[in-house]
Scaffold this active site. Structure first.
Site, PDB file in Angstrom:
ATOM      1  N   GLU A   1       0.830  -1.200   0.000  1.00  0.00           N
ATOM      2  CA  GLU A   1       0.000   0.000   0.000  1.00  0.00           C
ATOM      3  C   GLU A   1       0.866   1.252   0.000  1.00  0.00           C
ATOM      4  O   GLU A   1       2.059   1.210   0.303  1.00  0.00           O
ATOM      5  CB  GLU A   1      -0.914   0.001   1.229  1.00  0.00           C
TER       6      GLU A   1
ATOM      7  N   CYS B   1      -1.201  -4.657  -5.933  1.00  0.00           N
ATOM      8  CA  CYS B   1      -1.854  -5.882  -5.481  1.00  0.00           C
ATOM      9  C   CYS B   1      -0.851  -7.038  -5.439  1.00  0.00           C
ATOM     10  O   CYS B   1       0.142  -7.044  -6.178  1.00  0.00           O
ATOM     11  CB  CYS B   1      -2.992  -6.261  -6.418  1.00  0.00           C
TER      12      CYS B   1
ATOM     13  N   GLU C   1      -1.247 -10.069  -6.515  1.00  0.00           N
ATOM     14  CA  GLU C   1      -1.219 -10.797  -7.785  1.00  0.00           C
ATOM     15  C   GLU C   1      -0.305 -10.106  -8.795  1.00  0.00           C
ATOM     16  O   GLU C   1       0.445 -10.762  -9.524  1.00  0.00           O
ATOM     17  CB  GLU C   1      -2.631 -10.916  -8.368  1.00  0.00           C
TER      18      GLU C   1
ATOM     19  N   CYS D   1      -9.081  -8.940  -7.460  1.00  0.00           N
ATOM     20  CA  CYS D   1      -9.928  -7.817  -7.857  1.00  0.00           C
ATOM     21  C   CYS D   1     -10.088  -7.830  -9.381  1.00  0.00           C
ATOM     22  O   CYS D   1      -9.424  -8.606 -10.079  1.00  0.00           O
ATOM     23  CB  CYS D   1      -9.317  -6.494  -7.387  1.00  0.00           C
TER      24      CYS D   1
END
Length: 142
Positions: free
Chosen positions: A54, A63, A65, A96
């Site tokens: 983040e 993310c 992934e 997501c």
């Protein structure tokens, strides 16, 4: 032969789970406090992992992934054979929408995507189930 194939699949899933769970513990999530780890197996059998990172400027975070895919590419892999996402908490954590599209770039419709919590794999989907009628490289033609 089926028992050997099943045992090999179970070992492969365990390796993905352990890699995703380990990298999830190293996630940088000071704002959401929601840590995610992802591990994927490439076409050569190598495992690559990534965690969410983040940033105070929320849209520029990464993310898990995306990190795993970047590690795969950096390591010389080009195809995702399977991917596992491990999130905090008891709820089902799936990629997501943006990550589903990222996975689509390097995986086929039947590629398994495993959703896990810290203790176990909760559910397995194919990419086609998570991203039906998807837009991919072949859509663009030659």
């Amino acid at each position: 032969m089926q028992a050997a194939d099943s045992a090999q699949r179970d070992e492969g899933l365990t390796a993905l789970f352990e890699a995703a769970r380990a990298v999830r513990a190293r996630a940088h999530a000071p704002y959401s406090r929601f840590r995610v780890g992802a591990a994927l197996r490439d076409e050569r059998g190598a495992i690559h992992a990534g965690c969410n990172v983040e940033n105070a400027a929320y849209p520029v975070g990464t993310c898990a992934e995306a990190g795993a895919i970047a590690a795969m590419i950096a390591g010389g892999g080009r195809r995702i054979a399977a991917i596992l996402v491990c999130g905090d908490g008891a709820g089902l954590v799936t990629p997501c929408g943006a990550c589903r599209q990222r996975i689509r770039e390097f995986a086929g419709p039947d590629t398994p995507i495993h959703a896990a919590g810290p203790e176990r794999v909760a559910k397995t989907f194919t990419l086609e189930e998570l991203l039906p009628e998807s837009f991919g490289p072949e859509t663009l033609g030659d």
